[in-house]
Motif scaffolding. Structure first.
Motif, PDB file in Angstrom:
ATOM      1  N   SER A   1      15.451  30.136  -3.651  1.00 37.53           N
ATOM      2  CA  SER A   1      14.610  31.297  -3.811  1.00 37.53           C
ATOM      3  C   SER A   1      15.150  31.562  -5.366  1.00 37.53           C
ATOM      4  CB  SER A   1      15.563  32.414  -2.955  1.00 37.53           C
ATOM      5  OG  SER A   1      17.050  32.429  -3.255  1.00 37.53           O
ATOM      6  N   LEU A   2      15.228  30.589  -6.182  1.00 35.68           N
ATOM      7  CA  LEU A   2      15.402  30.829  -7.510  1.00 35.68           C
ATOM      8  C   LEU A   2      14.358  31.504  -8.213  1.00 35.68           C
ATOM      9  CD1 LEU A   2      17.538  29.814  -9.560  1.00 35.68           C
ATOM     10  CD2 LEU A   2      16.097  27.844 -10.218  1.00 35.68           C
ATOM     11  N   LEU A   3      14.349  32.656  -9.012  1.00 26.07           N
ATOM     12  CA  LEU A   3      13.377  33.226  -9.796  1.00 26.07           C
ATOM     13  C   LEU A   3      13.397  32.680 -11.138  1.00 26.07           C
ATOM     14  CD1 LEU A   3      14.318  36.864  -8.849  1.00 26.07           C
ATOM     15  CD2 LEU A   3      12.695  35.138  -7.763  1.00 26.07           C
ATOM     16  N   ILE A   4      12.273  32.776 -11.921  1.00 28.80           N
ATOM     17  CA  ILE A   4      12.113  31.984 -12.941  1.00 28.80           C
ATOM     18  C   ILE A   4      13.085  32.263 -14.190  1.00 28.80           C
ATOM     19  CG2 ILE A   4      10.425  33.765 -14.164  1.00 28.80           C
ATOM     20  CD1 ILE A   4       8.674  31.330 -14.727  1.00 28.80           C
ATOM     21  N   ASN A   5      13.640  33.563 -14.256  1.00 28.17           N
ATOM     22  CA  ASN A   5      14.532  33.912 -15.240  1.00 28.17           C
ATOM     23  C   ASN A   5      16.041  33.441 -14.902  1.00 28.17           C
ATOM     24  OD1 ASN A   5      13.032  34.923 -17.237  1.00 28.17           O
ATOM     25  ND2 ASN A   5      12.884  37.009 -16.533  1.00 28.17           N
TER      26      ASN A   5
ATOM     27  N   TYR B   1      21.735  29.968   5.492  1.00 33.72           N
ATOM     28  CA  TYR B   1      20.357  29.300   5.420  1.00 33.72           C
ATOM     29  C   TYR B   1      20.554  27.665   5.606  1.00 33.72           C
ATOM     30  CZ  TYR B   1      21.999  28.872   0.479  1.00 33.72           C
ATOM     31  OH  TYR B   1      23.057  28.711  -0.365  1.00 33.72           O
ATOM     32  N   ALA B   2      19.625  27.025   5.984  1.00 36.22           N
ATOM     33  CA  ALA B   2      19.496  25.344   5.815  1.00 36.22           C
ATOM     34  C   ALA B   2      19.042  25.424   4.289  1.00 36.22           C
ATOM     35  CB  ALA B   2      18.627  24.848   6.831  1.00 36.22           C
ATOM     36  N   ILE B   3      19.573  24.178   3.724  1.00 38.31           N
ATOM     37  CA  ILE B   3      19.201  23.930   2.283  1.00 38.31           C
ATOM     38  C   ILE B   3      17.776  23.501   2.105  1.00 38.31           C
ATOM     39  CG2 ILE B   3      19.688  22.298   0.469  1.00 38.31           C
ATOM     40  CD1 ILE B   3      22.408  21.942   1.599  1.00 38.31           C
ATOM     41  N   ALA B   4      17.101  24.050   1.127  1.00 41.91           N
ATOM     42  CA  ALA B   4      15.857  24.088   0.984  1.00 41.91           C
ATOM     43  C   ALA B   4      15.373  24.085  -0.499  1.00 41.91           C
ATOM     44  CB  ALA B   4      15.012  25.376   1.692  1.00 41.91           C
ATOM     45  N   TRP B   5      15.919  22.957  -1.093  1.00 39.24           N
ATOM     46  CA  TRP B   5      15.692  22.613  -2.598  1.00 39.24           C
ATOM     47  C   TRP B   5      13.982  22.342  -2.699  1.00 39.24           C
ATOM     48  CZ3 TRP B   5      18.122  21.635  -7.177  1.00 39.24           C
ATOM     49  CH2 TRP B   5      17.294  20.903  -8.234  1.00 39.24           C
ATOM     50  N   LYS B   6      13.614  22.960  -3.815  1.00 36.21           N
ATOM     51  CA  LYS B   6      11.975  22.887  -4.052  1.00 36.21           C
ATOM     52  C   LYS B   6      11.864  21.781  -5.205  1.00 36.21           C
ATOM     53  CE  LYS B   6      11.022  27.598  -2.665  1.00 36.21           C
ATOM     54  NZ  LYS B   6      10.304  28.827  -3.084  1.00 36.21           N
ATOM     55  N   PRO B   7      10.615  21.253  -5.046  1.00 38.20           N
ATOM     56  CA  PRO B   7      10.217  20.313  -6.118  1.00 38.20           C
ATOM     57  C   PRO B   7      10.092  20.733  -7.481  1.00 38.20           C
ATOM     58  CG  PRO B   7       8.713  19.947  -4.094  1.00 38.20           C
ATOM     59  CD  PRO B   7       9.700  21.263  -3.925  1.00 38.20           C
ATOM     60  N   GLU B   8       9.688  22.001  -7.659  1.00 39.00           N
ATOM     61  CA  GLU B   8       9.624  22.322  -9.284  1.00 39.00           C
ATOM     62  C   GLU B   8      11.240  22.645  -9.723  1.00 39.00           C
ATOM     63  OE1 GLU B   8       8.578  26.107  -6.426  1.00 39.00           O
ATOM     64  OE2 GLU B   8       8.329  23.954  -6.359  1.00 39.00           O
ATOM     65  N   TYR B   9      12.071  22.375  -8.993  1.00 39.85           N
ATOM     66  CA  TYR B   9      13.535  22.532  -9.726  1.00 39.85           C
ATOM     67  C   TYR B   9      13.923  21.373 -10.439  1.00 39.85           C
ATOM     68  CZ  TYR B   9      14.256  26.487  -6.495  1.00 39.85           C
ATOM     69  OH  TYR B   9      13.952  27.923  -5.680  1.00 39.85           O
ATOM     70  N   TYR B  10      13.103  20.232 -10.163  1.00 46.48           N
ATOM     71  CA  TYR B  10      13.332  19.010 -10.909  1.00 46.48           C
ATOM     72  C   TYR B  10      13.106  19.509 -12.426  1.00 46.48           C
ATOM     73  CZ  TYR B  10      13.982  16.345  -6.767  1.00 46.48           C
ATOM     74  OH  TYR B  10      14.735  16.081  -5.486  1.00 46.48           O
TER      75      TYR B  10
ATOM     76  N   THR C   1       4.003  23.034 -16.096  1.00 50.38           N
ATOM     77  CA  THR C   1       3.027  23.064 -15.131  1.00 50.38           C
ATOM     78  C   THR C   1       3.662  23.299 -13.745  1.00 50.38           C
ATOM     79  OG1 THR C   1       3.491  20.655 -15.055  1.00 50.38           O
ATOM     80  CG2 THR C   1       1.502  21.460 -16.458  1.00 50.38           C
ATOM     81  N   THR C   2       4.709  22.789 -13.434  1.00 49.84           N
ATOM     82  CA  THR C   2       5.141  23.055 -12.171  1.00 49.84           C
ATOM     83  C   THR C   2       5.658  24.449 -11.811  1.00 49.84           C
ATOM     84  OG1 THR C   2       7.264  22.270 -12.862  1.00 49.84           O
ATOM     85  CG2 THR C   2       6.216  20.709 -11.708  1.00 49.84           C
ATOM     86  N   TRP C   3       5.451  25.304 -12.973  1.00 47.79           N
ATOM     87  CA  TRP C   3       5.922  26.786 -12.707  1.00 47.79           C
ATOM     88  C   TRP C   3       4.566  27.678 -13.125  1.00 47.79           C
ATOM     89  CZ3 TRP C   3      10.295  28.990 -10.876  1.00 47.79           C
ATOM     90  CH2 TRP C   3      11.456  28.154 -10.468  1.00 47.79           C
ATOM     91  N   GLY C   4       3.329  26.961 -12.984  1.00 49.54           N
ATOM     92  CA  GLY C   4       2.157  27.753 -13.443  1.00 49.54           C
ATOM     93  C   GLY C   4       1.414  27.552 -14.801  1.00 49.54           C
ATOM     94  N   GLY C   5       2.349  26.829 -15.720  1.00 49.77           N
ATOM     95  CA  GLY C   5       1.663  26.677 -17.042  1.00 49.77           C
ATOM     96  C   GLY C   5       1.045  25.488 -17.408  1.00 49.77           C
ATOM     97  N   ALA C   6       1.063  25.180 -18.705  1.00 50.82           N
ATOM     98  CA  ALA C   6       0.115  24.103 -19.003  1.00 50.82           C
ATOM     99  C   ALA C   6       1.226  22.823 -19.666  1.00 50.82           C
ATOM    100  CB  ALA C   6      -0.993  24.534 -19.940  1.00 50.82           C
ATOM    101  N   PHE C   7       2.246  23.182 -19.893  1.00 50.51           N
ATOM    102  CA  PHE C   7       3.146  22.159 -20.521  1.00 50.51           C
ATOM    103  C   PHE C   7       3.575  21.250 -19.515  1.00 50.51           C
ATOM    104  CE2 PHE C   7       6.936  20.300 -21.904  1.00 50.51           C
ATOM    105  CZ  PHE C   7       6.827  20.070 -23.401  1.00 50.51           C
ATOM    106  N   ASP C   8       3.227  19.849 -19.760  1.00 50.17           N
ATOM    107  CA  ASP C   8       3.634  18.854 -19.018  1.00 50.17           C
ATOM    108  C   ASP C   8       5.011  18.066 -19.100  1.00 50.17           C
ATOM    109  OD1 ASP C   8       4.036  16.468 -17.305  1.00 50.17           O
ATOM    110  OD2 ASP C   8       1.944  15.812 -17.677  1.00 50.17           O
ATOM    111  N   PRO C   9       5.986  18.400 -18.688  1.00 51.89           N
ATOM    112  CA  PRO C   9       7.289  17.907 -18.788  1.00 51.89           C
ATOM    113  C   PRO C   9       7.497  16.188 -18.738  1.00 51.89           C
ATOM    114  CG  PRO C   9       7.398  18.859 -16.780  1.00 51.89           C
ATOM    115  CD  PRO C   9       6.028  19.050 -17.327  1.00 51.89           C
ATOM    116  N   LEU C  10       6.468  15.773 -18.329  1.00 55.12           N
ATOM    117  CA  LEU C  10       6.719  14.294 -18.170  1.00 55.12           C
ATOM    118  C   LEU C  10       6.085  13.439 -19.396  1.00 55.12           C
ATOM    119  CD1 LEU C  10       5.677  13.736 -14.375  1.00 55.12           C
ATOM    120  CD2 LEU C  10       7.905  13.596 -15.466  1.00 55.12           C
ATOM    121  N   LYS C  11       5.537  14.260 -20.560  1.00 53.73           N
ATOM    122  CA  LYS C  11       4.981  13.652 -21.461  1.00 53.73           C
ATOM    123  C   LYS C  11       5.997  13.899 -22.752  1.00 53.73           C
ATOM    124  CE  LYS C  11      -0.081  14.121 -20.343  1.00 53.73           C
ATOM    125  NZ  LYS C  11      -1.225  14.794 -20.760  1.00 53.73           N
TER     126      LYS C  11
END
Length: 591
Positions: free
Chosen positions: A87-91, A553-562, A581-591
């Protein structure tokens, strides 16, 4: 390390020192120009010591908004967390920084950049400048590594930005550098450090300063992350080769300067100066009343509350307890020599088990009492502890047994952020990455041999023979889980290997309640328990009841948290920042 770590102004206003008076006589300390400070080696060193103090890591460490230690974000310990709840928020991973704040990464980078700028403009000999600057560059690399592993590429600020004015504000609107550029800058800073600091500092008072081997070991850690699946999903072997080269350099530099595995897995924490295991450490001391006191907090916060003044943090889960191998190095249930049962979970385990985990009835010398035993069971539905362990266990790693109850809060045990064992483990992992599996075996066997694991007739210390590359990677991550338990590495290892979903999702971490039976127990057990055979007590007098620690809650880590999202507040503050990109933007953190 016993450095004072004090701000120049505070130090000089408190003490009449020849160096301060010589350079700053009749000078307003609140607006002292760098040109005056950085022509005096003592004052320059004091400013560098402040950088050490602000940037050396605390024991175990934490993450963003989480108030607990990083151990609670994995299967190692337990803490409620928005990250594990999903349930992590962007800020809410907000160490990116939206204002000038000495406590966040960019605030600390600003102080480092000011130091680098002013030292360079000072009049000290070039050799001295290089040695001072290179230590500060290490910590700039440290700060940028913290940022890149959270978010991917970030703006690289390499000189102090002007603080006021419209033009200064516009110049501060910097775009994000790529992740590759960020890693390259970290490596560049660390290469400068390696070139200019000594392999070993001669004076005991300099123990804990950055060395060639320490900087190389950190470089090896950085490039290991860059080669791991989080940053290297295509398994690019050139990244594994770069990691291998860096970790081999660290190994060579450290061994050439007398570093190596300490002879004792547990006692290594209590040797300070000339500890061969201590590659990068945060120094503490036991002062209780003067301005140089620097107590580590970990000892007092981790031991049982009734043996200190706080206590009870970093409690191991049942998953962590059960993870330790048997004495022959095989996992519980896989050993053909040592039978494992949950009821007698403590029997015939890897010697690191009892040096890491404190459990009901174990002999744990505390407060100078060599015969002290920890009891965590319940009798008649009530805990026999003053305050019950939530999981049924405690962490005993790096807890000084000779420190008394009243002095636990003043513990001065140094914290080893990078141990020589990590250098071996990083070398083994990167060697596996380039298919040098024999070298990986060599390092794992050395670690298990020091731990006291039985060698076995094949001399493999319980390791499977002829492992594949994938099997060796798994074996190394398992070994790291055991060797570095409660050293702040498990969460980051699972994250960089993108294994959190596989390991944790859908699960609820487990604790144990140990109950004293209501029948068949000697009437004098409570008063005579320290003299009763532990095997007899667990077999005939205790029952183990397992409970869920994650009750909400049961643990529910989301892929965007990487790669966490750049806080929206930072984007609002700087229009040139682009979201991942994983949070709706255009920056690719893999580059």
């Amino acid at each position: 390390m016993k450095l004072s770590y004090k701000l120049l102004a505070v130090f000089c206003s408190s003490l009449v020192l020849t160096g301060c008076m010589k350079v700053l006589d009749k000078t307003d300390l609140g607006s002292t120009p760098g040109a005056l400070i950085f022509k005096d080696s003592m004052l320059t060193q004091m400013n560098l010591d402040y950088i050490y103090d602000q940037n050396l890591p605390a024991p175990i460490g934490s993450l963003g908004p989480e108030p607990t230690s990083i151990s609670g974000l994995s299967d190692e310990s337990f803490a409620e967390s928005k990250i594990l709840q999903g349930s992590l928020l962007i800020n809410e991973v907000g160490d990116f920084g939206t204002k000038l704040d000495a406590a966040n990464n960019y605030g600390k980078i600003r102080v480092i950049n000011m130091f680098l700028n002013d030292v360079n403009g000072g009049t000290l000999p070039q050799f001295t400048k290089n040695k001072l600057r290179s230590q500060a560059q290490f910590f700039r690399a440290w700060r940028y590594f913290d940022l890149v592993r959270l978010y991917g590429g970030v703006p690289l600020v390499l000189s102090p930005l002007a603080a006021v004015g419209v033009e200064a504000k516009d110049l501060a609107f910097l775009p994000r550098n790529t992740t590759a550029q960020t890693f390259a800058q970290i490596v560049n800073d660390l290469d400068s450090t390696i070139a200019s600091v000594p392999g070993r500092w001669a004076a005991a008072s300099d123990w804990g300063r950055i060395t060639k081997g320490g900087a190389a070991a950190f470089k090896g850690r950085v490039l290991l992350y860059a080669a791991s699946p989080q940053f290297n999903p295509t398994d690019d072997l050139t990244k594994w080769q770069a990691s291998y080269d860096a970790n081999k350099q660290a190994y060579d530099l450290l061994t050439a300067n007398g570093y190596g595995l300490h002879s004792s897995f547990d006692q290594m924490w209590f040797q300070e100066v000339n500890n061969p295991e201590a590659v990068l450490l945060t120094g503490y001391n036991t002062a209780t009343g003067d301005q140089t006191r620097k107590n580590n907090g970990y000892d007092n916060g981790t031991r049982p509350s009734y043996t200190g003044t706080a206590g009870g943090s970093n409690q191991p889960t049942w998953e962590m307890v059960k993870a330790f191998p048997m004495l022959d190095g095989k996992k519980p249930g896989e050993s053909t020599k040592y039978t494992y049962t949950d009821q007698l979970f403590y029997k015939n385990r890897d010697p690191r088990f009892e040096k890491t985990i404190a459990y009901n009835g174990v002999n744990w010398p505390l407060n100078g009492n060599t015969g002290y035993k920890v009891w965590t069971y319940y009798a008649g539905g009530k805990t026999v502890e003053q305050k019950a362990s939530n999981t049924g266990f405690y962490t005993r790693k790096a807890i000084n047994p000779s420190v008394s109850i009243g002095d636990a809060q003043y513990s001065g045990t140094d914290w080893m952020e990078i141990r020589f064992a990590e250098v071996l483990m990083n070398l083994a992992e990167s060697a596996t990455g380039i298919n040098k599996l024999d070298e990986a075996y060599t390092q794992l066997k050395a670690i298990r041999k020091r731990a006291g694991v039985e060698a076995g007739t094949d001399g493999l210390y319980g390791l499977k023979a002829n492992m594949t590359r994938a099997e060796m990677f798994d074996a190394i991550l398992y070994e790291r889980q055991i060797e570095f338990a409660f050293e702040g590495k498990r969460f980051w290892d699972l994250r960089r290997w993108k294994l959190i979903e596989k390991t944790l999702n859908g699960t609820r971490r487990t604790g144990v309640t140990i109950n004293l039976k209501t029948t068949g127990v000697p009437a004098d057990f409570a008063t005579n328990r320290d003299n009763v055979s532990l095997d007899l007590a667990y077999t005939n007098y205790f029952t183990l009841v397992f409970k869920q620690l994650d009750t909400k809650y049961a643990i529910a880590w989301k892929p965007e948290y990487y790669f966490f999202g750049i806080p929206q507040s930072a984007i609002d503050n700087n229009p040139k920042l682009i979201q991942n990109t994983t949070w709706g933007g255009a920056f690719d953190p893999l580059k």
